[in-house]
Design an enzyme around this catalytic site. Sequence first.
Site, PDB file in Angstrom:
ATOM      1  N   CYS A  63      -2.840  -3.033   0.774  1.00 14.30           N
ATOM      2  CA  CYS A  63      -4.176  -2.457   0.928  1.00 14.30           C
ATOM      3  C   CYS A  63      -4.246  -1.525   2.140  1.00 14.30           C
ATOM      4  O   CYS A  63      -3.411  -0.652   2.317  1.00 14.30           O
ATOM      5  CB  CYS A  63      -5.194  -3.593   1.002  1.00 14.30           C
ATOM      6  SG  CYS A  63      -6.923  -3.084   0.966  1.00 14.30           S
ATOM      7  N   GLY A  64      -5.234  -1.708   2.999  1.00 12.02           N
ATOM      8  CA  GLY A  64      -5.439  -0.820   4.136  1.00 12.02           C
ATOM      9  C   GLY A  64      -4.281  -0.753   5.097  1.00 12.02           C
ATOM     10  O   GLY A  64      -4.119   0.247   5.813  1.00 12.02           O
TER      11      GLY A  64
END
Length: 203
Positions: free
Chosen positions: A107-108
């Site tokens: 993800c991030g």
Amino acid sequence: MEAGTETRTAYLAVYDTFADWETGHTTAHLARNGFTVRTVGPTTDPVTTMAGLRIQPDLALTDLRPEGADLLILTGADLWDSGDELAPFARTARVFLDAGVPVAAICGATAGLAREGLLDERAHTSAVPRYLAATGYRGSAHYRDADAVTDGDLITAGPTEPVAFAREVFGRLGVYEGKRLDAWYRLYQRSDVSAYDVLQGSS
């Protein structure tokens, strides 16, 4: 991991807005297969996840070293996209990769690695290509449209793929291999009950 082998250590980075759901499969099954999972925060002060859970880190990032480590896991968090607060974790990922210790980012955290230049020459994936493109990184030619990607010691995945993320980690570390790795993925991703017998060694 067979009985009698030396305990291996995986470090899980934790910080405010930590995305709770992204690493549960990974850390639970590592712990069930002979790994010690230790949490590392910006400091040893408690952090609060997206779900509002409080985690007391085992150690501060400044005390983390690749020596004796088998894996560094970086999970998603809102903070990856709201400033440079988590940039030290991406810099630590560079230290681990340079030392030959695997790094797994989901993800991030993939955007954090992109900003650090760690995806410029490595095959990788993320949420969508434009998410990483917004970082200004130079690795778009190496983006792969896949659930999760392993390139040497680097594992990446998007936010909707926690099971595939775990699969890549287990394959890289030899936790599950071959038919058992495939069975694990089929069971937890697709609820394929036929995979259960394979995991139990009866098929």
